[in-house]
Design an enzyme around this catalytic site. Structure first.
Site, PDB file in Angstrom:
ATOM      1  N   GLU A  45       3.839  -1.853  -7.154  1.00 13.11           N
ATOM      2  CA  GLU A  45       3.548  -0.534  -7.777  1.00 13.11           C
ATOM      3  C   GLU A  45       3.872   0.617  -7.001  1.00 13.11           C
ATOM      4  O   GLU A  45       2.667   0.979  -6.049  1.00 13.11           O
ATOM      5  CB  GLU A  45       2.460  -0.698  -8.460  1.00 13.11           C
ATOM      6  N   ARG A  49       2.675  10.008  -7.598  1.00 15.02           N
ATOM      7  CA  ARG A  49       1.982  10.979  -7.231  1.00 15.02           C
ATOM      8  C   ARG A  49       2.138  11.142  -5.734  1.00 15.02           C
ATOM      9  O   ARG A  49       1.323  12.024  -5.078  1.00 15.02           O
ATOM     10  CB  ARG A  49       0.607  10.729  -7.442  1.00 15.02           C
ATOM     11  N   THR A  73       0.841   5.589 -12.004  1.00 12.95           N
ATOM     12  CA  THR A  73       0.534   6.984 -12.159  1.00 12.95           C
ATOM     13  C   THR A  73       1.596   7.753 -12.815  1.00 12.95           C
ATOM     14  O   THR A  73       1.957   9.185 -12.609  1.00 12.95           O
ATOM     15  CB  THR A  73       0.266   7.607 -10.904  1.00 12.95           C
ATOM     16  N   LYS A 133      -3.841  -1.803 -18.290  1.00 14.34           N
ATOM     17  CA  LYS A 133      -4.804  -1.633 -17.040  1.00 14.34           C
ATOM     18  C   LYS A 133      -6.235  -1.124 -17.191  1.00 14.34           C
ATOM     19  O   LYS A 133      -6.472  -0.312 -18.172  1.00 14.34           O
ATOM     20  CB  LYS A 133      -4.086  -0.470 -16.353  1.00 14.34           C
TER      21      LYS A 133
HETATM   22  C1  3PG Z   1      -4.278   3.201  -8.639  1.00 14.89           C
HETATM   23  O1  3PG Z   1      -3.679   4.118  -8.611  1.00 14.89           O
HETATM   24  O2  3PG Z   1      -4.104   2.562  -9.609  1.00 14.89           O
HETATM   25  C2  3PG Z   1      -5.675   3.409  -7.878  1.00 14.89           C
HETATM   26  O3  3PG Z   1      -5.644   4.474  -7.338  1.00 14.89           O
HETATM   27  C3  3PG Z   1      -5.775   2.178  -6.898  1.00 14.89           C
HETATM   28  O4  3PG Z   1      -7.161   2.444  -6.777  1.00 14.89           O
HETATM   29  P1  3PG Z   1      -7.593   1.800  -5.237  1.00 14.89           P
HETATM   30  O5  3PG Z   1      -6.988   2.602  -4.221  1.00 14.89           O
HETATM   31  O6  3PG Z   1      -9.091   1.916  -5.286  1.00 14.89           O
HETATM   32  O7  3PG Z   1      -7.276   0.437  -5.078  1.00 14.89           O
END
Ligand code: 3PG
Length: 216
Positions: A45, A49, A73, A133
């Site tokens: 993924e 951003r 995102t 999610k």
């Molecule tokens: C995301 O973009 O889904 C989250 O920011 C990931 O979260 P993490 O960095 O705590 O794994």
């Protein structure tokens, strides 16, 4: 393009892990995808951003590693369009963004929006969505909250993300409603920046081993 063989949701279900990548250097993307696939996790993924996200997706889509490419995102239909144009097979958003969801449904693009409350889950159900999610997972009560939600909303499968790490991963994966766990711990930004792809592959292999240990 190096397309994945399975439907993106099925790839998530199969691997039960989604490496979430906030990539700043597009030229690291192909090696990163190869490291993930080589570690047993041909799925990624790329979060939209960073400025490098679109170029990174294009490099992965046209690269040699056969990976399921997803965009994260995604907060506007315009970003969803860019992601799809760059080869993303599935759109993930942090919240239940109705504009993004409606665009994806209209375009027949698989979409997994973020939720963390019953109200949002029911809004997702009104769109006919089944895969959601759960974000930000740890900040919203983690396994305990997800379990309570799943007692009521058992028809959904969730992708918890946000604060998941090697210490709490197994507890999430043990929940039957968990489709896959997402997180950045498998490919941290500093390791990508330093091009430490072997170290990333080691982290990926450890996560894959955790999944395997639970299916025995
Ligand atoms: C995301 O973009 O889904 C989250 O920011 C990931 O979260 P993490 O960095 O705590 O794994």
């Amino acid at each position: 393009m190096a397309p994945s063989s399975a439907h993106p949701v099925e790839a998530c279900r199969q691997h039960r892990l989604v490496p979430v990548i906030a990539i700043k250097e597009a030229d690291a993307a192909a090696d990163l995808a190869a490291a993930l696939a080589g570690g047993g996790l041909p799925i990624v993924e790329i979060t939209m951003r960073t400025e490098a996200a679109a170029a990174a997706m294009r490099k992965i889509a046209s690269g040699g590693a056969k990976v399921t490419l997803m965009a994260g995102t995604v907060t506007t239909p315009e970003q969803a369009q860019i992601a799809v144009d760059c080869g993303a097979e599935l759109v993930i958003s942090p919240g239940l963004n109705t504009r993004v969801v409606e665009w994806c449904l209209k375009q027949d693009v698989p979409v997994v929006p973020g939720v963390c409350t019953p109200t949002e889950i029911e809004a997702a159900r009104n769109y006919g969505l089944k895969y959601l999610k759960f974000f930000p997972a740890e900040a919203y009560g983690g396994v305990k909250t997800l379990k309570a939600l799943s007692d009521v909303y058992s028809a959904f499968s969730f992708m918890p993300t946000g604060g998941i790490n090697p210490q709490n991963l197994a507890e999430y994966l043990k929940l039957p409603v968990v489709l896959a766990c997402g997180g950045s711990w498998m490919a941290p930004g500093d390791l990508i920046h330093q091009r430490k792809f072997e170290a990333i592959q080691t982290l990926v292999k450890e996560a894959v081993a955790t999944v395997a240990s639970l299916s025995r």
